[in-house]
Design a protein around this motif. Sequence first.
Motif, PDB file in Angstrom:
ATOM      1  N   LEU A 233      15.647  16.546  -2.314  1.00 21.75           N
ATOM      2  CA  LEU A 233      14.622  16.695  -1.288  1.00 21.75           C
ATOM      3  C   LEU A 233      15.156  16.125   0.020  1.00 21.75           C
ATOM      4  N   GLU A 234      14.865  16.817   1.115  1.00 19.26           N
ATOM      5  CA  GLU A 234      15.341  16.335   2.409  1.00 19.26           C
ATOM      6  C   GLU A 234      14.162  16.053   3.324  1.00 19.26           C
ATOM      7  N   ASN A 235      14.244  14.887   3.974  1.00 16.38           N
ATOM      8  CA  ASN A 235      13.250  14.490   4.973  1.00 16.38           C
ATOM      9  C   ASN A 235      11.818  14.720   4.502  1.00 16.38           C
ATOM     10  N   GLU A 236      11.049  15.574   5.195  1.00 15.20           N
ATOM     11  CA  GLU A 236       9.620  15.693   4.900  1.00 15.20           C
ATOM     12  C   GLU A 236       9.360  16.157   3.469  1.00 15.20           C
ATOM     13  N   GLU A 237      10.346  16.764   2.839  1.00 19.06           N
ATOM     14  CA  GLU A 237      10.160  17.189   1.442  1.00 19.06           C
ATOM     15  C   GLU A 237       9.929  16.003   0.511  1.00 19.06           C
ATOM     16  N   ILE A 238      10.291  14.808   0.981  1.00 15.88           N
ATOM     17  CA  ILE A 238      10.074  13.610   0.158  1.00 15.88           C
ATOM     18  C   ILE A 238       8.598  13.463  -0.208  1.00 15.88           C
ATOM     19  N   CYS A 239       7.747  14.001   0.642  1.00 15.17           N
ATOM     20  CA  CYS A 239       6.309  13.936   0.372  1.00 15.17           C
ATOM     21  C   CYS A 239       5.919  14.685  -0.901  1.00 15.17           C
ATOM     22  N   LEU A 240       6.842  15.513  -1.410  1.00  9.23           N
ATOM     23  CA  LEU A 240       6.537  16.213  -2.662  1.00  9.23           C
ATOM     24  C   LEU A 240       6.413  15.223  -3.830  1.00  9.23           C
ATOM     25  N   ILE A 241       6.996  14.038  -3.694  1.00  7.74           N
ATOM     26  CA  ILE A 241       6.783  13.006  -4.724  1.00  7.74           C
ATOM     27  C   ILE A 241       5.528  12.241  -4.350  1.00  7.74           C
TER      28      ILE A 241
ATOM     29  N   ILE B 132       0.852  -1.191   0.000  1.00  2.00           N
ATOM     30  CA  ILE B 132       0.000   0.000   0.000  1.00  2.00           C
ATOM     31  C   ILE B 132       0.890   1.243   0.000  1.00  2.00           C
ATOM     32  N   PRO B 133       0.577   2.205  -0.850  1.00  5.27           N
ATOM     33  CA  PRO B 133       1.400   3.433  -0.883  1.00  5.27           C
ATOM     34  C   PRO B 133       1.327   4.145   0.468  1.00  5.27           C
ATOM     35  N   LEU B 134       2.455   4.639   0.951  1.00  2.00           N
ATOM     36  CA  LEU B 134       2.447   5.370   2.214  1.00  2.00           C
ATOM     37  C   LEU B 134       1.789   6.737   2.037  1.00  2.00           C
ATOM     38  N   THR B 135       0.977   7.115   2.999  1.00  2.00           N
ATOM     39  CA  THR B 135       0.390   8.456   2.986  1.00  2.00           C
ATOM     40  C   THR B 135       1.439   9.456   3.471  1.00  2.00           C
ATOM     41  N   ASP B 136       1.167  10.748   3.258  1.00  2.00           N
ATOM     42  CA  ASP B 136       2.053  11.788   3.783  1.00  2.00           C
ATOM     43  C   ASP B 136       2.329  11.555   5.268  1.00  2.00           C
ATOM     44  N   GLN B 137       1.258  11.282   5.978  1.00  2.00           N
ATOM     45  CA  GLN B 137       1.375  11.115   7.417  1.00  2.00           C
ATOM     46  C   GLN B 137       2.280   9.934   7.771  1.00  2.00           C
TER      47      GLN B 137
ATOM     48  N   GLU C 218       7.010   8.079 -13.236  1.00  2.00           N
ATOM     49  CA  GLU C 218       6.952   9.226 -14.157  1.00  2.00           C
ATOM     50  C   GLU C 218       8.297   9.954 -14.147  1.00  2.00           C
ATOM     51  N   GLN C 219       8.834  10.116 -12.928  1.00  2.00           N
ATOM     52  CA  GLN C 219      10.181  10.638 -12.777  1.00  2.00           C
ATOM     53  C   GLN C 219      11.060   9.484 -12.280  1.00  2.00           C
ATOM     54  N   ALA C 220      12.266   9.801 -11.843  1.00  2.00           N
ATOM     55  CA  ALA C 220      13.118   8.778 -11.240  1.00  2.00           C
ATOM     56  C   ALA C 220      13.775   9.380 -10.012  1.00  2.00           C
ATOM     57  N   ALA C 221      14.183   8.538  -9.069  1.00  2.00           N
ATOM     58  CA  ALA C 221      14.782   9.042  -7.838  1.00  2.00           C
ATOM     59  C   ALA C 221      15.711   8.022  -7.212  1.00  2.00           C
ATOM     60  N   ILE C 222      16.735   8.561  -6.548  1.00  2.00           N
ATOM     61  CA  ILE C 222      17.573   7.760  -5.657  1.00  2.00           C
ATOM     62  C   ILE C 222      17.287   8.275  -4.251  1.00  2.00           C
TER      63      ILE C 222
ATOM     64  N   ASP D  27       3.430   4.676  -6.877  1.00  2.00           N
ATOM     65  CA  ASP D  27       4.447   3.638  -6.963  1.00  2.00           C
ATOM     66  C   ASP D  27       5.677   4.025  -6.142  1.00  2.00           C
ATOM     67  N   PHE D  28       5.982   5.323  -6.100  1.00  2.00           N
ATOM     68  CA  PHE D  28       7.093   5.782  -5.253  1.00  2.00           C
ATOM     69  C   PHE D  28       6.746   5.560  -3.785  1.00  2.00           C
ATOM     70  N   ARG D  29       5.515   5.921  -3.433  1.00  2.00           N
ATOM     71  CA  ARG D  29       5.093   5.771  -2.044  1.00  2.00           C
ATOM     72  C   ARG D  29       5.102   4.296  -1.618  1.00  2.00           C
ATOM     73  N   ARG D  30       4.797   3.412  -2.579  1.00  2.00           N
ATOM     74  CA  ARG D  30       4.870   1.976  -2.290  1.00  2.00           C
ATOM     75  C   ARG D  30       6.314   1.571  -2.005  1.00  2.00           C
ATOM     76  N   SER D  31       7.233   2.189  -2.765  1.00  2.00           N
ATOM     77  CA  SER D  31       8.647   1.797  -2.595  1.00  2.00           C
ATOM     78  C   SER D  31       9.174   2.162  -1.211  1.00  2.00           C
ATOM     79  N   LEU D  32       8.507   3.105  -0.551  1.00  2.00           N
ATOM     80  CA  LEU D  32       8.979   3.513   0.784  1.00  2.00           C
ATOM     81  C   LEU D  32       8.643   2.487   1.865  1.00  2.00           C
ATOM     82  N   ASN D  33       7.822   1.486   1.510  1.00  2.00           N
ATOM     83  CA  ASN D  33       7.534   0.431   2.480  1.00  2.00           C
ATOM     84  C   ASN D  33       8.785  -0.277   2.951  1.00  2.00           C
ATOM     85  N   LYS D  34       9.818  -0.217   2.125  1.00  2.00           N
ATOM     86  CA  LYS D  34      11.130  -0.768   2.497  1.00  2.00           C
ATOM     87  C   LYS D  34      11.567  -0.291   3.880  1.00  2.00           C
ATOM     88  N   TRP D  35      11.238   0.970   4.197  1.00  2.00           N
ATOM     89  CA  TRP D  35      11.657   1.541   5.475  1.00  2.00           C
ATOM     90  C   TRP D  35      10.619   1.378   6.593  1.00  2.00           C
ATOM     91  N   LYS D  36       9.396   1.118   6.133  1.00  2.00           N
ATOM     92  CA  LYS D  36       8.312   1.023   7.096  1.00  2.00           C
ATOM     93  C   LYS D  36       8.336  -0.359   7.740  1.00  2.00           C
TER      94      LYS D  36
END
Lengths: 451, 451
Positions: free
Chosen positions: A428-436, A272-277, A336-340, A440-449
């Motif tokens: 982007l630093e810390n909370e700015e990551i929410c700008l993406i 599930i994609p992570l929400t901003d919160q 749509e974009q790409a990120a490291i 699919d990007f938000r799903r990729s953050l599950n790695k940390w969750k």
Amino acid sequence: MDRRIEVENEVLRRVKPSPEEKKRLLAVVQDLLSKVDSTAAGLGVSGIRAKLVGSAARDTWTSGTHDLDIFIPFPVQKTRDELEKYGLLIARDIAKGADRYEERYAEHPYLNMHYRGFDVDMVPCFAVGCASDMKSAVDRTPFHSEFVKTHIRGMEDEVLKLKQFMKGTGVYGSELRTQGFSGYLTELLIISYESFEGVISGACNWKPGVVIDLHGHGTVTHSESLVVVDPTDPKRNVAAALSLDRFCRFIDACCSYLEEPSLSFFFPEPEIPLTDQQVLGMISERESSFVAIVFGKPDIVEDVLYPQLDKMESSVRALLEQHGFSILNSSRWAGEQAAIVVELLCAKLPDVKKHRGPPVWERKHAQNFISKYKGSADTFAFYIEDGYYVADIKRKFTAAKDLLQEKLAACSMGKQLTESVRQGFRILENEEICLIEEEDFRRSLNKWKGN
Amino acid sequence: MDRRIEVENEVLRRVKPSPEEKKRLLAVVQDLLSKVDSTAAGLGVSGIRAKLVGSAARDTWTSGTHDLDIFIPFPVQKTRDELEKYGLLIARDIAKGADRYEERYAEHPYLNMHYRGFDVDMVPCFAVGCASDMKSAVDRTPFHSEFVKTHIRGMEDEVLKLKQFMKGTGVYGSELRTQGFSGYLTELLIISYESFEGVISGACNWKPGVVIDLHGHGTVTHSESLVVVDPTDPKRNVAAALSLDRFCRFIDACCSYLEEPSLSFFFPEPEIPLTDQQVLGMISERESSFVAIVFGKPDIVEDVLYPQLDKMESSVRALLEQHGFSILNSSRWAGEQAAIVVELLCAKLPDVKKHRGPPVWERKHAQNFISKYKGSADTFAFYIEDGYYVADIKRKFTAAKDLLQEKLAACSMGKQLTESVRQGFRILENEEICLIEEEDFRRSLNKWKGN
């Protein structure tokens, strides 16, 4: 044990094509094969007999998969130019009846088309006498198909279960994005261990360096984690493209499955994609520092894109580590974009940096080091430690963001990514990551969750 | 070259005792030696002939040094108890004429007294036939004295220059606080290289492992940086107590001196204690984090205290590093109180900690790791990386101060320091370091000020 049988029966119920589905596929295959042969004859190319290869030819395709691989074998006397020219002529003629088609390039061009509801690759190749005589990279495929067809009989369902298990656990697919198990590799594992259960229990005892050599004819020592000697070519490791990571994930999944079998290995809940919160919560809980480099995704195929992203990820890690930043984790993403994305222990380092020079007794180097650093305005302290000269000097980049801003463009990351990054990128630093916001990007953050 | 001669002549002018100073010393020595002999005879111990050993006996003492070593050799037939008993009886009798005296203990007891302006050690020993037959650790000293006396003739001034050079550059003294060059070692270097200049140029080419064996009679392989085989005992390395650090500092000083000779190598400007403002400036410029552990200095001799401080310093470093803190520098200090000072890259770490488990293919360890961390409340994420299971878990100590507060008492640091720390300690952070006002402590902070 009962539980496992129950689970695996349910898997088969879901992934085994019905007789109707098979019939539909066969009809399309017949249609295509005869069209290729007659088109070839019509173009004056004699002796062409098109072949269906891949899982559709071996009854090892899972329900819903509508992929067909049609190979057009040319006599070995033909030149590569002729092969490409006539191969495409034949394929384009057939593509007239397709919904849409496009030319694609691997080692040489081939045609991909959507034809009567199927995703068809039509690939010209040379009809070589044996796999090791191949003239082009695709020439060995018909041999693989032949080998599997004659050895898999009666074990097709075992392949289906294993493929679905690999799909569900994220290790299926030999493309460069995944670097997992190919269809052919999966089939060879079943032929070798004779059942789904055999493979699963066998993999539980795998260690890097394990060798599976059906014919005992391997002639080369390979360095990869898993070595499965190609029965059609003794020099080749079928598992060469399998990464250590996918190798390990498979071992892990097999052991977990044996301990507690469940349908979720085959059909996991979608991430599930992570929400901003959730993103903000994740960052503030961990207390580490996140930095994301965001840039335009170049318009290139995945097999070119992902190796470049991998290269960029490791260059960025190396750059940060060279400058004293400690990395906890990192990931790469393309949508749509790409990120490291990099997670750092600290995104800010103190002004002072410990710079170790040569040993005291290497006088030539010592003299250079002394004259460069001793008493210099940017040197906080100069001393001897553990036999080495050491200068505590001013750090050039104390913030990870500044470092990336200035040095990213010089990182090694492949042609197209370099161009893309030169055109611009954002950090982007810390909370700015929410700008993406892409899901699919938000799903990729599950790695940390986790959990 | 002229410059060097000029410098070295000035050094000699300052450190070579005048004829009057020598005469005064000789008079006291004669007085003491004859008193020992007659007191021994008076106590019924026959055949005692006291000996002057050490630099005073060899004319290698520097002006202003008023140290005398008087050895009282007992026949080897005597027991250790007799040696101690009669040795002390004789010494105490002579101490009646001293300003003050105290009993001290090395391997066995001896007497230290202030006698007519001299600092006298009066040491009972066995009159063994050769150094390697020694019955007690001090028995070899008379042999050293004898060897030097017969080989140093004509090179006494060279010894004086080298001793002063070593004092000025902080590498002289074999006590455990310094771990530098002993007097005997200094003399052997001069005997070996035949001049001050010879030693200085020779040391410029030293590397760890250099061996100096005057008699070519060494019988043992030593692992120390510098090996100087004892001419009176082929098994012994005279430089065994020299630390890598002092070895390197000496090489560095010799090379620098050859490049640019100056009196400051022999007579450096005294270090100036840092003011509050300088301490604060130093910390804020470097931007790193300072932590000082301050505790009561136990009332023990330096040769016991400093090894314990060294041990404590390395235990504290290990503790901090084990818990993920990066250390830039550290030091130990003892004055009225004692302290370990550590400079950290960051004194605060994030909540998350990367905890690497076993490789995926070591299933026994893997199972334990998985059941401990996977899905646990303190685990942020659980994954496979580079073939290993990894759990991102909650860090137990995110602040260096909290870690030290809780775990310092369990660090290994020797008997007396352990007791002292158990009685209480304070942790000072950054600007709080200014709470230690002792000048000698403030001087020790020059290490970080440099230049």
